[in-house]
Design a protein around this motif. Sequence first.
Motif, PDB file in Angstrom:
ATOM      1  N   ARG A   1      12.979 -22.968  13.665  1.00  0.00           N
ATOM      2  CA  ARG A   1      12.940 -24.247  14.364  1.00  0.00           C
ATOM      3  C   ARG A   1      11.608 -24.972  14.116  1.00  0.00           C
ATOM      4  O   ARG A   1      11.581 -26.168  13.862  1.00  0.00           O
ATOM      5  CB  ARG A   1      13.121 -23.984  15.867  1.00  0.00           C
ATOM      6  CG  ARG A   1      13.733 -25.135  16.601  1.00  0.00           C
ATOM      7  CD  ARG A   1      14.324 -24.704  17.936  1.00  0.00           C
ATOM      8  NE  ARG A   1      15.360 -23.681  17.762  1.00  0.00           N
ATOM      9  CZ  ARG A   1      16.215 -23.319  18.721  1.00  0.00           C
ATOM     10  NH1 ARG A   1      16.142 -23.869  19.930  1.00  0.00           N
ATOM     11  NH2 ARG A   1      17.138 -22.397  18.508  1.00  0.00           N
TER      12      ARG A   1
ATOM     13  N   TRP B   1       5.613  -4.137  15.535  1.00  0.00           N
ATOM     14  CA  TRP B   1       6.930  -4.481  16.036  1.00  0.00           C
ATOM     15  C   TRP B   1       7.877  -4.603  14.871  1.00  0.00           C
ATOM     16  O   TRP B   1       7.464  -5.050  13.789  1.00  0.00           O
ATOM     17  CB  TRP B   1       6.769  -5.876  16.648  1.00  0.00           C
ATOM     18  CG  TRP B   1       7.386  -6.039  17.961  1.00  0.00           C
ATOM     19  CD1 TRP B   1       7.297  -5.197  19.014  1.00  0.00           C
ATOM     20  CD2 TRP B   1       8.170  -7.154  18.373  1.00  0.00           C
ATOM     21  NE1 TRP B   1       7.984  -5.721  20.066  1.00  0.00           N
ATOM     22  CE2 TRP B   1       8.528  -6.920  19.703  1.00  0.00           C
ATOM     23  CE3 TRP B   1       8.601  -8.334  17.766  1.00  0.00           C
ATOM     24  CZ2 TRP B   1       9.315  -7.807  20.436  1.00  0.00           C
ATOM     25  CZ3 TRP B   1       9.363  -9.209  18.494  1.00  0.00           C
ATOM     26  CH2 TRP B   1       9.721  -8.952  19.819  1.00  0.00           C
TER      27      TRP B   1
ATOM     28  N   SER C   1       6.230  -6.785  12.131  1.00  0.00           N
ATOM     29  CA  SER C   1       5.416  -7.779  12.787  1.00  0.00           C
ATOM     30  C   SER C   1       4.169  -7.041  13.266  1.00  0.00           C
ATOM     31  O   SER C   1       4.246  -5.910  13.754  1.00  0.00           O
ATOM     32  CB  SER C   1       6.220  -8.357  13.951  1.00  0.00           C
ATOM     33  OG  SER C   1       5.367  -8.975  14.866  1.00  0.00           O
TER      34      SER C   1
ATOM     35  N   GLU D   1      14.164 -17.124  15.082  1.00  0.00           N
ATOM     36  CA  GLU D   1      14.793 -18.400  15.439  1.00  0.00           C
ATOM     37  C   GLU D   1      13.740 -19.469  15.678  1.00  0.00           C
ATOM     38  O   GLU D   1      13.882 -20.612  15.248  1.00  0.00           O
ATOM     39  CB  GLU D   1      15.616 -18.257  16.741  1.00  0.00           C
ATOM     40  CG  GLU D   1      16.858 -17.415  16.631  1.00  0.00           C
ATOM     41  CD  GLU D   1      17.968 -18.107  15.866  1.00  0.00           C
ATOM     42  OE1 GLU D   1      17.841 -19.316  15.604  1.00  0.00           O
ATOM     43  OE2 GLU D   1      18.949 -17.431  15.515  1.00  0.00           O
ATOM     44  N   SER D   2      12.676 -19.087  16.390  1.00  0.00           N
ATOM     45  CA  SER D   2      11.702 -20.134  16.725  1.00  0.00           C
ATOM     46  C   SER D   2      10.851 -20.476  15.510  1.00  0.00           C
ATOM     47  O   SER D   2      10.405 -21.608  15.355  1.00  0.00           O
ATOM     48  CB  SER D   2      10.866 -19.775  17.948  1.00  0.00           C
ATOM     49  OG  SER D   2      10.106 -18.652  17.713  1.00  0.00           O
TER      50      SER D   2
ATOM     51  N   ASN E   1      14.687 -13.912  18.683  1.00  0.00           N
ATOM     52  CA  ASN E   1      13.973 -15.100  19.142  1.00  0.00           C
ATOM     53  C   ASN E   1      12.842 -15.531  18.216  1.00  0.00           C
ATOM     54  O   ASN E   1      12.640 -16.717  17.976  1.00  0.00           O
ATOM     55  CB  ASN E   1      13.333 -14.835  20.512  1.00  0.00           C
ATOM     56  CG  ASN E   1      14.269 -15.217  21.652  1.00  0.00           C
ATOM     57  OD1 ASN E   1      15.248 -15.916  21.442  1.00  0.00           O
ATOM     58  ND2 ASN E   1      13.967 -14.752  22.841  1.00  0.00           N
ATOM     59  N   GLN E   2      12.116 -14.529  17.752  1.00  0.00           N
ATOM     60  CA  GLN E   2      10.943 -14.800  16.935  1.00  0.00           C
ATOM     61  C   GLN E   2      11.314 -15.548  15.665  1.00  0.00           C
ATOM     62  O   GLN E   2      10.684 -16.530  15.296  1.00  0.00           O
ATOM     63  CB  GLN E   2      10.403 -13.445  16.515  1.00  0.00           C
ATOM     64  CG  GLN E   2       8.981 -13.237  16.764  1.00  0.00           C
ATOM     65  CD  GLN E   2       8.642 -11.806  16.423  1.00  0.00           C
ATOM     66  OE1 GLN E   2       9.464 -10.888  16.581  1.00  0.00           O
ATOM     67  NE2 GLN E   2       7.445 -11.595  15.955  1.00  0.00           N
TER      68      GLN E   2
ATOM     69  N   PRO F   1       2.953 -13.907  11.328  1.00  0.00           N
ATOM     70  CA  PRO F   1       2.466 -12.648  11.891  1.00  0.00           C
ATOM     71  C   PRO F   1       3.303 -11.460  11.390  1.00  0.00           C
ATOM     72  O   PRO F   1       3.407 -10.454  12.064  1.00  0.00           O
ATOM     73  CB  PRO F   1       2.626 -12.854  13.397  1.00  0.00           C
ATOM     74  CG  PRO F   1       3.602 -13.973  13.544  1.00  0.00           C
ATOM     75  CD  PRO F   1       3.823 -14.642  12.239  1.00  0.00           C
ATOM     76  N   PHE F   2       3.869 -11.597  10.205  1.00  0.00           N
ATOM     77  CA  PHE F   2       4.653 -10.518   9.599  1.00  0.00           C
ATOM     78  C   PHE F   2       4.014 -10.061   8.297  1.00  0.00           C
ATOM     79  O   PHE F   2       3.416 -10.870   7.582  1.00  0.00           O
ATOM     80  CB  PHE F   2       6.068 -10.997   9.266  1.00  0.00           C
ATOM     81  CG  PHE F   2       6.989 -11.081  10.446  1.00  0.00           C
ATOM     82  CD1 PHE F   2       7.723  -9.974  10.847  1.00  0.00           C
ATOM     83  CD2 PHE F   2       7.130 -12.260  11.156  1.00  0.00           C
ATOM     84  CE1 PHE F   2       8.584 -10.051  11.933  1.00  0.00           C
ATOM     85  CE2 PHE F   2       7.988 -12.347  12.250  1.00  0.00           C
ATOM     86  CZ  PHE F   2       8.708 -11.235  12.628  1.00  0.00           C
TER      87      PHE F   2
END
Lengths: 161, 161
Positions: free
Chosen positions: A37, A88, A66, A33-34, A30-31, A51-52
Motif C-alpha cells: 500500500r 521474525w 524480518s 500488505e502495508s 499485515n506487514q 526491514p527484511f
Amino acid sequence: MADVMNVKVERLLINYKTLEDFKKFQAYGNQEESMLRDLENNIVENDSESPFYGIYIGNTLVARMSLYKRSKKYDHYFDPPQDYLVLWKLEVLPPYRNRGFGRKMVEFAKSFNLPIKTNPYIEASEFWEKMGFKAASYYLERDFGENPYIWMPEGVKEAEQ
Amino acid sequence: MADVMNVKVERLLINYKTLEDFKKFQAYGNQEESMLRDLENNIVENDSESPFYGIYIGNTLVARMSLYKRSKKYDHYFDPPQDYLVLWKLEVLPPYRNRGFGRKMVEFAKSFNLPIKTNPYIEASEFWEKMGFKAASYYLERDFGENPYIWMPEGVKEAEQ
C-alpha cells in the motif's frame, strides 16, 4: 545448485519484485500488505531499504527474515535492558531447505552482536535450540500467545520479571 | 435462531471440548497448541479458566476472543501508563456473522473499563473504528508488523513515544 558457501544475506529493497517474491512465503500478512500500500501510494520510495533480509539464488529469493532493532525502552527480556533485535518470519522456501540457508540467516542476525528475540512456532523450537537460542522464561503477561526464544551475546543475561 | 439479545459472553474453560471447538476458528496457533499440551500433561487442570471468552448457542461455540490483562509495566500505549487489556483473535464463525455477536464481544471487553489494545488485520480496520477504536499512532520500533488499534475509557490518553 548454489551452495551455502556461495550465497550472501542481503538487505531486501521495497519494490514490486520483492513484494511479488514475498507471496511465495507462508507468513504473508499485515506487514507485506502495508508495504504494498505504501509503495502504491508513493509513501515509500521504490527501492528503499526494507526491514527484511534474504538470500537470492540468481533472481530467486529463496529465504527471508524480518530483522529490526527495538530500543532499550521496549526491552523486557534482557539484563541490563538494552537495544535488541527482533527476528521474525524466518522462512526458507521448501525446495531450498536443509542446505544451511536458515542457519546462515541466523548467523547473519547474530553478527550484529545484539541480543535477539524471536517467536517461533512450537514445532520449530528444536531448530532454534540448535542455533544457540533458548526458550525465555515464560511470563504470562509478557508472553501470552507467544513462544519466545532468545539469544544473548557474551555479557548479557536474561531479565527477571 | 438465537438472537444477540439472548446470548451471553462467558469465560471459556480449558478442556478437550473447548480445544475441539477452537479448531473451527481460523486463528489456531501456538496458544491453542500449548493449551492442549498442558492439558495432556496435566499441567493445567481440566475445566480451569482460560484467557478466552466466547458465546455459545446451545452447545456450539460461535464466537471467541482472547482477552487478558497486561500490567502497567508493559504499557507503551497509554497515558498515564496503566494496566490494560489485550484483545486478540476475535472471531465469529461464518454462519453467525452480521448478527451483532462481534459487537457484543467488544462491548464485553469494554465493560472492564480498562484501555484495550488489539492488532486487527488491515481489512478489519473499519469494524474496529465502528467499535470506537482508533488506529494508534504508528511507531516503527514499537509496532513493526502490527496494525495496533486502541480504545480508551474516559480520562485516558494515548501515550506519546
